[in-house]
Design a protein around this motif. Structure first.
Motif, PDB file in Angstrom:
ATOM      1  N   ASN A  59      61.585  61.715  19.826  1.00 48.26           N
ATOM      2  CA  ASN A  59      62.074  62.124  18.507  1.00 48.26           C
ATOM      3  C   ASN A  59      62.650  60.938  17.735  1.00 48.26           C
ATOM      4  OD1 ASN A  59      61.477  64.902  18.843  1.00 48.26           O
ATOM      5  ND2 ASN A  59      63.337  65.162  20.080  1.00 48.26           N
ATOM      6  N   LEU A  60      62.706  59.776  18.389  1.00 45.81           N
ATOM      7  CA  LEU A  60      63.229  58.582  17.734  1.00 45.81           C
ATOM      8  C   LEU A  60      62.223  58.071  16.706  1.00 45.81           C
ATOM      9  CD1 LEU A  60      64.605  56.803  20.927  1.00 45.81           C
ATOM     10  CD2 LEU A  60      65.946  58.006  19.181  1.00 45.81           C
ATOM     11  N   GLU A  61      62.734  57.383  15.682  1.00 45.57           N
ATOM     12  CA  GLU A  61      61.868  56.900  14.609  1.00 45.57           C
ATOM     13  C   GLU A  61      61.905  55.381  14.505  1.00 45.57           C
ATOM     14  OE1 GLU A  61      63.382  59.188  11.213  1.00 45.57           O
ATOM     15  OE2 GLU A  61      61.509  60.330  11.294  1.00 45.57           O
ATOM     16  N   TYR A  62      60.882  54.849  13.849  1.00 48.82           N
ATOM     17  CA  TYR A  62      60.775  53.413  13.533  1.00 48.82           C
ATOM     18  C   TYR A  62      60.864  52.537  14.789  1.00 48.82           C
ATOM     19  CZ  TYR A  62      61.428  55.258   8.866  1.00 48.82           C
ATOM     20  OH  TYR A  62      61.277  55.986   7.704  1.00 48.82           O
ATOM     21  N   GLY A  63      60.204  52.985  15.835  1.00 54.09           N
ATOM     22  CA  GLY A  63      60.194  52.211  17.070  1.00 54.09           C
ATOM     23  C   GLY A  63      58.946  51.358  17.209  1.00 54.09           C
ATOM     24  N   CYS A  64      58.916  50.590  18.297  1.00 54.88           N
ATOM     25  CA  CYS A  64      57.756  49.774  18.654  1.00 54.88           C
ATOM     26  C   CYS A  64      57.249  50.208  20.027  1.00 54.88           C
ATOM     27  CB  CYS A  64      58.138  48.294  18.728  1.00 54.88           C
ATOM     28  SG  CYS A  64      58.215  47.486  17.144  1.00 54.88           S
ATOM     29  N   LEU A  65      55.963  50.420  20.125  1.00 50.63           N
ATOM     30  CA  LEU A  65      55.347  50.669  21.420  1.00 50.63           C
ATOM     31  C   LEU A  65      54.496  49.460  21.759  1.00 50.63           C
ATOM     32  CD1 LEU A  65      53.944  53.951  22.790  1.00 50.63           C
ATOM     33  CD2 LEU A  65      52.557  51.879  22.967  1.00 50.63           C
ATOM     34  N   VAL A  66      54.785  48.823  22.881  1.00 52.62           N
ATOM     35  CA  VAL A  66      54.082  47.611  23.311  1.00 52.62           C
ATOM     36  C   VAL A  66      53.426  47.907  24.645  1.00 52.62           C
ATOM     37  CG1 VAL A  66      54.285  45.142  23.721  1.00 52.62           C
ATOM     38  CG2 VAL A  66      55.906  46.267  22.199  1.00 52.62           C
ATOM     39  N   ALA A  67      52.124  47.634  24.753  1.00 46.38           N
ATOM     40  CA  ALA A  67      51.410  48.074  25.949  1.00 46.38           C
ATOM     41  C   ALA A  67      50.388  47.056  26.435  1.00 46.38           C
ATOM     42  CB  ALA A  67      50.709  49.402  25.665  1.00 46.38           C
ATOM     43  N   ASN A  68      50.297  46.951  27.748  1.00 50.90           N
ATOM     44  CA  ASN A  68      49.255  46.183  28.422  1.00 50.90           C
ATOM     45  C   ASN A  68      48.545  47.163  29.367  1.00 50.90           C
ATOM     46  OD1 ASN A  68      47.765  43.933  29.473  1.00 50.90           O
ATOM     47  ND2 ASN A  68      49.159  43.891  31.219  1.00 50.90           N
ATOM     48  N   PRO A  69      47.689  48.026  28.807  1.00 50.39           N
ATOM     49  CA  PRO A  69      47.051  49.055  29.634  1.00 50.39           C
ATOM     50  C   PRO A  69      45.935  48.462  30.489  1.00 50.39           C
ATOM     51  CG  PRO A  69      46.154  49.118  27.427  1.00 50.39           C
ATOM     52  CD  PRO A  69      47.244  48.077  27.408  1.00 50.39           C
ATOM     53  N   PRO A  70      45.390  49.243  31.433  1.00 51.79           N
ATOM     54  CA  PRO A  70      44.205  48.784  32.174  1.00 51.79           C
ATOM     55  C   PRO A  70      43.066  48.467  31.208  1.00 51.79           C
ATOM     56  CG  PRO A  70      45.145  50.749  33.185  1.00 51.79           C
ATOM     57  CD  PRO A  70      45.868  50.559  31.891  1.00 51.79           C
ATOM     58  N   ILE A  79      56.344  40.554  22.922  1.00 52.66           N
ATOM     59  CA  ILE A  79      57.514  41.132  22.242  1.00 52.66           C
ATOM     60  C   ILE A  79      57.814  40.360  20.954  1.00 52.66           C
ATOM     61  CG2 ILE A  79      59.988  41.635  22.420  1.00 52.66           C
ATOM     62  CD1 ILE A  79      58.257  43.380  24.242  1.00 52.66           C
ATOM     63  N   LYS A  80      57.764  39.028  21.033  1.00 56.26           N
ATOM     64  CA  LYS A  80      58.108  38.211  19.871  1.00 56.26           C
ATOM     65  C   LYS A  80      57.082  38.347  18.739  1.00 56.26           C
ATOM     66  CE  LYS A  80      60.100  34.124  20.559  1.00 56.26           C
ATOM     67  NZ  LYS A  80      61.524  34.312  20.247  1.00 56.26           N
ATOM     68  N   LEU A  81      55.877  38.793  19.053  1.00 54.51           N
ATOM     69  CA  LEU A  81      54.843  38.978  18.040  1.00 54.51           C
ATOM     70  C   LEU A  81      54.897  40.360  17.383  1.00 54.51           C
ATOM     71  CD1 LEU A  81      51.831  37.227  19.826  1.00 54.51           C
ATOM     72  CD2 LEU A  81      52.942  36.471  17.709  1.00 54.51           C
ATOM     73  N   THR A  82      55.880  41.159  17.760  1.00 60.01           N
ATOM     74  CA  THR A  82      56.051  42.472  17.129  1.00 60.01           C
ATOM     75  C   THR A  82      57.078  42.382  15.998  1.00 60.01           C
ATOM     76  OG1 THR A  82      57.921  43.245  18.483  1.00 60.01           O
ATOM     77  CG2 THR A  82      55.705  43.526  19.415  1.00 60.01           C
ATOM     78  N   ASN A  83      57.292  43.526  15.330  1.00 61.22           N
ATOM     79  CA  ASN A  83      58.329  43.586  14.286  1.00 61.22           C
ATOM     80  C   ASN A  83      59.599  44.247  14.833  1.00 61.22           C
ATOM     81  OD1 ASN A  83      57.573  46.259  14.511  1.00 61.22           O
ATOM     82  ND2 ASN A  83      56.784  46.469  12.429  1.00 61.22           N
ATOM     83  N   TRP A  84      59.748  44.235  16.160  1.00 62.40           N
ATOM     84  CA  TRP A  84      60.879  44.914  16.783  1.00 62.40           C
ATOM     85  C   TRP A  84      62.199  44.187  16.543  1.00 62.40           C
ATOM     86  CZ3 TRP A  84      63.742  43.556  21.479  1.00 62.40           C
ATOM     87  CH2 TRP A  84      64.627  44.564  21.890  1.00 62.40           C
ATOM     88  N   HIS A  85      63.248  44.970  16.327  1.00 66.76           N
ATOM     89  CA  HIS A  85      64.617  44.470  16.272  1.00 66.76           C
ATOM     90  C   HIS A  85      65.439  45.238  17.304  1.00 66.76           C
ATOM     91  CE1 HIS A  85      64.087  42.030  12.647  1.00 66.76           C
ATOM     92  NE2 HIS A  85      63.284  42.991  12.224  1.00 66.76           N
TER      93      HIS A  85
END
Length: 378
Positions: free
Chosen positions: A294-305, A183-189
């Motif tokens: 429909n939300l904009e300017y979000g962050c998607l963070v994933a740990n997929p298989p 999370i901390k390595l993203t540009n999320w606020h």
């Protein structure tokens, strides 16, 4: 005691994040090495570091460091350290050890010698030949690296990744400390949406919510050094009051977690409740290819298989392709994906803006970062 030297241990690749967290707490003289961050502070830093560090594994009190080429050197130099200033007469002080590229390679012998040296040192202060060791725990570690011995006492107890909210988890759980780092390595606020379409037991969404509301990761657990008399209840009470004062429980959040397995979704909901986050995180059973917003300017963070198990690889590779196709429509979003699959970018259909090597347990992974556009200034 006055000043102490602390060592915050870290998973390889996360040292810089831990160092920044230490600086954010107001501590200086920060040294970054492989797997650890060393810094100087006062005794209250033991409390505050354990409560606030999100990406460190544990916090150790450094007692001494010296070169040791022989067992006699190890014994005599250990004996000179001020053990009785730290460990009371009834303290329990087991010794663990490790040795890398050192002449003293027998860990069991090093442990025995350090134990004997500590006993001899404490005999002088307490005027006794026998220590019951029925009091508080002071776990000593002797770590030898290239013939340099570092003696520490663990202040944490159970590792810092054990936040206290995840009693049940998936078969391959993501460590809370790594989730916080992702999370901390993203540009999320906190004023922007965040989604995890492979939420499993909810670790990534929960860590994001804790960061978003500035809730200390250690607020819901205990630490072994809370029983140390020379730190005292006052310092711990003050540190816990700071945790309460700095939490921003009124910060609204838009955090979403989804998973293909309905059992995981229920587990994530339960863990979120255990963390005290209630309905802050919205969960839904869903395949990643069906993710819509429909939300904009979000962050998607994933740990997929990762597709490392036999029979999984083709299915996982198809899923990576589906992700690339589906996420194209979210043209204002940023995407962050952790995987060990070296062909991820080709399958996803796009080269990452940046990628960073991280370790998920013993698995070497890459953290693929796709940066979206910045939201317009309000």
């Amino acid at each position: 005691m006055g000043k102490v030297t602390l060592i915050a241990t870290a998973t390889m690749g996360l040292e810089a994040l831990v160092a920044q967290e230490v600086r954010d707490l107001g501590y200086e003289n920060v040294q970054v090495d492989n797997g650890k961050v060393t810094y100087e502070a006062d005794e209250s830093a033991i409390c505050r570091s354990n409560l606030w560090l999100r990406t460190a594994d544990r916090v150790k009190l450094k007692v001494g460091e010296f070169k040791a080429f022989t067992f006699d050197e190890l014994f005599e130099k250990t004996k000179k350290l001020p053990w009785a200033d730290l460990i009371p007469e009834n303290g329990e002080f087991p010794v663990i050890g490790r040795s890398v590229k050192s002449k003293l390679f027998s860990v069991s012998d090093c442990q025995a010698i350090v134990k004997k040296a500590v006993v001899e040192s404490m005999k002088k202060r307490y005027k006794t030949d026998w220590f019951k060791e029925d009091g508080a725990l002071y776990r000593i570690e002797v770590a030898l690296h290239k013939d340099v011995a570092t003696l520490t006492i663990d202040t944490t107890g159970t590792g810092l990744h054990k936040r206290g909210y995840r009693y049940l988890h998936s078969q391959a759980p993501l460590k809370e400390t790594l989730a916080a780092a992702m999370i901390k390595l993203t540009n999320w606020h906190p004023d922007r949406p965040l989604a995890d379409p492979f939420c499993g037991s909810g670790t990534l969404p929960i860590e994001a919510a804790l960061i978003g509301q500035n809730i200390a990761p250690g607020f819901n657990r205990e630490f072994v050094s809370e029983d140390w008399s020379w730190i005292g209840d006052d310092r711990w009470n003050k540190a816990r009051q700071e945790v309460e004062d700095l939490a921003n429980y009124d910060q609204p959040l838009q955090i979403f977690g989804s998973d293909i397995d309905h059992k995981m979704v229920e587990l994530a909901k339960n863990n979120s409740m255990e963390a005290g986050l209630g309905d802050l995180i919205q969960y839904k059973q869903m395949q990643v290819k069906d993710f819509r917003t429909n939300l904009e300017y979000g962050c998607l963070v994933a740990n997929p298989p990762y597709g490392e198990r036999l029979g999984e690889r083709e299915q996982v590779e198809q899923m990576y392709q589906d992700m690339g196709e589906n996420f194209k429509r979210l043209d204002t979003w940023s995407f962050y994906v952790l995987t060990s699959h070296e062909g991820f970018e080709n399958l996803y259909g796009k080269k990452a803006t940046k990628k960073r090597k991280l370790y998920n347990g013993n698995i070497k992974t890459d953290y693929y970062q796709y940066w979206g556009p910045r939201p317009p200034k309000k």
